[in-house]
Enzyme design. Structure first.
Site, short mmCIF file in Angstrom:
data_model
loop_
_atom_site.label_atom_id
_atom_site.label_comp_id
_atom_site.label_asym_id
_atom_site.label_seq_id
_atom_site.Cartn_x
_atom_site.Cartn_y
_atom_site.Cartn_z
N THR A 92 3.25 -4.03 -6.46
CA THR A 92 3.50 -5.29 -5.74
C THR A 92 2.71 -6.43 -6.36
OG1 THR A 92 4.04 -4.17 -3.66
CG2 THR A 92 3.33 -6.46 -3.51
N ASN A 180 14.39 3.65 -6.33
CA ASN A 180 13.51 4.51 -5.56
C ASN A 180 14.23 5.31 -4.48
OD1 ASN A 180 13.66 1.68 -4.64
ND2 ASN A 180 12.54 2.43 -2.86
N GLN A 208 9.40 3.84 -10.76
CA GLN A 208 9.94 5.20 -10.69
C GLN A 208 10.19 5.79 -12.08
OE1 GLN A 208 10.08 7.02 -8.04
NE2 GLN A 208 9.62 5.41 -6.56
N SER A 228 3.02 1.53 -10.92
CA SER A 228 2.14 1.91 -9.81
C SER A 228 1.65 3.34 -10.02
CB SER A 228 2.90 1.80 -8.49
OG SER A 228 2.05 2.09 -7.40
N HIS A 230 0.27 5.55 -7.91
CA HIS A 230 0.43 6.59 -6.89
C HIS A 230 1.82 7.20 -6.86
CE1 HIS A 230 2.66 4.65 -3.44
NE2 HIS A 230 2.33 3.56 -4.11
N THR A 266 -13.69 -7.40 -9.85
CA THR A 266 -14.23 -6.22 -10.52
C THR A 266 -13.21 -5.10 -10.53
OG1 THR A 266 -16.46 -6.83 -9.81
CG2 THR A 266 -16.12 -4.55 -10.54
N CYS A 355 8.58 1.92 2.65
CA CYS A 355 8.26 0.61 3.24
C CYS A 355 9.17 0.26 4.40
CB CYS A 355 8.36 -0.47 2.16
SG CYS A 355 7.27 -0.17 0.75
#
Length: 522
Positions: A92, A180, A208, A228, A230, A266, A355
């Site tokens: 995102t 997805n 994906q 992404s 995860h 950071t 989502c």
């Protein structure tokens, strides 16, 4: 060690056979577990390489070396020796950064008195993060360009003729590499050809695709590609954004100059280290199955699904879809009922994008593809990971077949049966003040119960997956004692009420409309 077995018979009456008690997780497109190597790398980063990579002392230099090593590995995996490659919090943020960068460049052109293309285009089946980002930055930057969806066909692929006709008017085109919900793989070469000669910048959502497809980012002249962690065995909260050399770039976050001034804040060193371990596993091989093996696993699951649910349809053709994704619909069975059936059997699936899981609505992805309304309303997604082995797939197939047996035995109720079991919220409120006081049972999973307590119901908490053990106890209650089951939507609670009635306690009910209805009437 063989998985423990659980007798599924008491829950759904005459179901023959047994199912395994272990959880079968088939929602990898939503998120994946963290790879063992990635967990170890994250812990090592926190305990051994905990320095700030912006510091110039020894501990900081050690962290900087780790950061640079992961970035180099990412460049090799993605095949991008040049261009920007920055670490983000996830896809995102990468999408927001890319869209801001492209639209800021369009605004600069307009302010310089140059003509600006009138359209911002996105695939009709894109993740909502893309069109929402387009609308957000389009309004915030005062561009007021037309945001328009690129139509897709029944296979989920973009209408290239339509795109070709509109390409000259586009300032930014956003397409995903693989969907997805359905796994549909975009024809990126066809899109690149359709954009030939267009002034448009091109964003490709690679979430994906990572580890499953060769995106050839540089060959295809892709300007932006977010990823992404995860979705491929790294933790949540870490991702990457590739930006082609020469493509406009505006930092989303300004501050201390981290990531060479491209993304302030950071760096998430534990997450980056974990992502690095996943990228290293991709480079070395051996952890993730190859394409042919993944196709074989999908074929096994597809055969089990066909056997379990006669008449089942697949909502995307296998020939042009990721081998790790199956999107199905069973005639006469609503998506929420099928998901509840799977959930009771310890099979974790979804109705589409995580989502949008809280909204019991037909899939906008399937609606855009033009599938029949009943298929869009009944759609359920099963997705497995590239690290799931043969034993897992065999166990999943056995569980799916058991779910088919449960369905044939009446575990999923039609609308008339639902209605016969329902008790309305006002009647529940009256019953709570009467004698004998009803027993209220919340059949949601423990995490759901913690997230949204059944306020005002003083409910006993027994997840549907553990219902079989509690049925004999409730059957021993006096016949006059109502047992009222509750869940989020009323689907699972109706199954529980039906199961208890079949076991002999006729005074069993389901809260109509679920807890949403109860809360609305509070």
């Amino acid at each position: 060690m063989a998985p423990q077995e659980l007798d599924f018979e008491p829950m759904f009456s005459d179901v023959a056979g047994k199912i395994f008690a272990m959880e079968i997780y088939l929602d990898a497109n939503a998120t994946t577990p963290v790879l063992a190597q990635a967990r170890s790398a994250a812990l090592a980063a926190m305990s051994e390489s905990f320095g700030n990579p912006s510091s110039i002392h020894g501990a900081g230099l050690k962290a900087r070396a780790l950061l640079d090593g992961v970035r180099a590995s990412a460049r090799r995996v993605l095949g991008v020796p040049t261009g920007r490659l920055l670490f983000t919090s996830g896809a995102t943020e990468g999408i927001q950064t890319a869209v801001l960068s492209a639209l800021r460049a369009l605004r600069d052109r307009r302010e310089a008195g140059q003509a600006v293309p009138a359209l911002l285009l996105y695939g009709a089946t894109e993740h909502k993060a893309v069109p929402e980002a387009l609308r957000h930055w389009n309004a915030l930057l005062g561009l007021d360009l037309r945001v328009q969806a690129i139509p897709v066909g029944l296979d989920g692929r973009h209408d290239l003729d339509w795109l070709r006709r509109h390409a000259a008017q586009a300032g930014l085109v956003c397409t995903m590499a693989a969907n997805n919900e359905t796994g549909a793989i975009s024809d990126l070469d066809g899109i690149a050809a359709a954009l030939a000669g267009s002034p448009a910048l091109w964003l490709v959502d690679g979430v994906q695709a990572l580890g499953k497809l060769d995106l050839r980012l540089m060959d295809r002249r892709i300007d932006y590609a977010p990823f992404s962690g995860h979705k491929l065995y790294a933790p949540k909260g870490v991702g990457m954004l590739y930006v082609r050399d020469g493509a406009p770039f505006t930092p989303l976050q300004a501050g201390g100059g981290q990531e060479s001034g491209q993304r302030a804040g950071t760096e998430n060193m534990a997450g980056i280290a974990a992502l690095g371990a996943v990228l290293q596993a991709l480079e070395q091989g051996g952890v993730f199955a190859d394409h042919a093996t993944l196709q074989a696993h999908r074929a096994q699951l597809a055969d089990a699904l066909r056997a379990a649910f006669p008449g089942l349809v697949f909502n995307a053709p296998f020939a042009t879809s990721l081998p790790t994704t199956l999107n199905i619909a069973v005639p006469g069975v609503a998506a929420q009922d099928l998901i509840a059936l799977f959930d009771a059997a310890g099979v974790r699936v979804s109705g589409g994008s995580a989502c949008g899981a809280a909204r019991a609505e037909p899939s906008y992805v399937l609606q855009a593809m033009g599938v029949p309304d009943w298929q869009a309303a009944a759609a359920v997604r099963l997705s497995f990971g590239a690290a799931d082995g043969a034993a897992f797939v065999e166990a999943a197939c056995a569980r799916l077949r058991a779910c088919g047996e449960a369905l044939r035995a009446g575990a999923v109720l039609d609308e008339a049966a639902h209605a016969a079991l329902e008790i309305q919220a006002p009647a529940v409120r009256e019953a709570l003040q009467a004698a004998p006081r009803p027993l209220v049972v919340d059949v949601r999973e423990a995490d759901e119960q913690r997230q949204q307590p059944a306020t005002g119901l003083a409910a006993e908490q027994v997840p549907l997956s553990a219902l079989a053990d509690a049925l004999p106890r409730w059957c021993a209650l006096p016949a006059a004692t109502p047992v009222i089951f509750v869940c989020r939507s009323g689907r699972r609670s109706a199954q529980a009420a039906d199961a208890l009635r079949r076991q002999g306690h006729a005074n069993a009910w389901s809260l109509a409309g679920g807890l949403a209805q109860w809360t609305a009437g509070a």
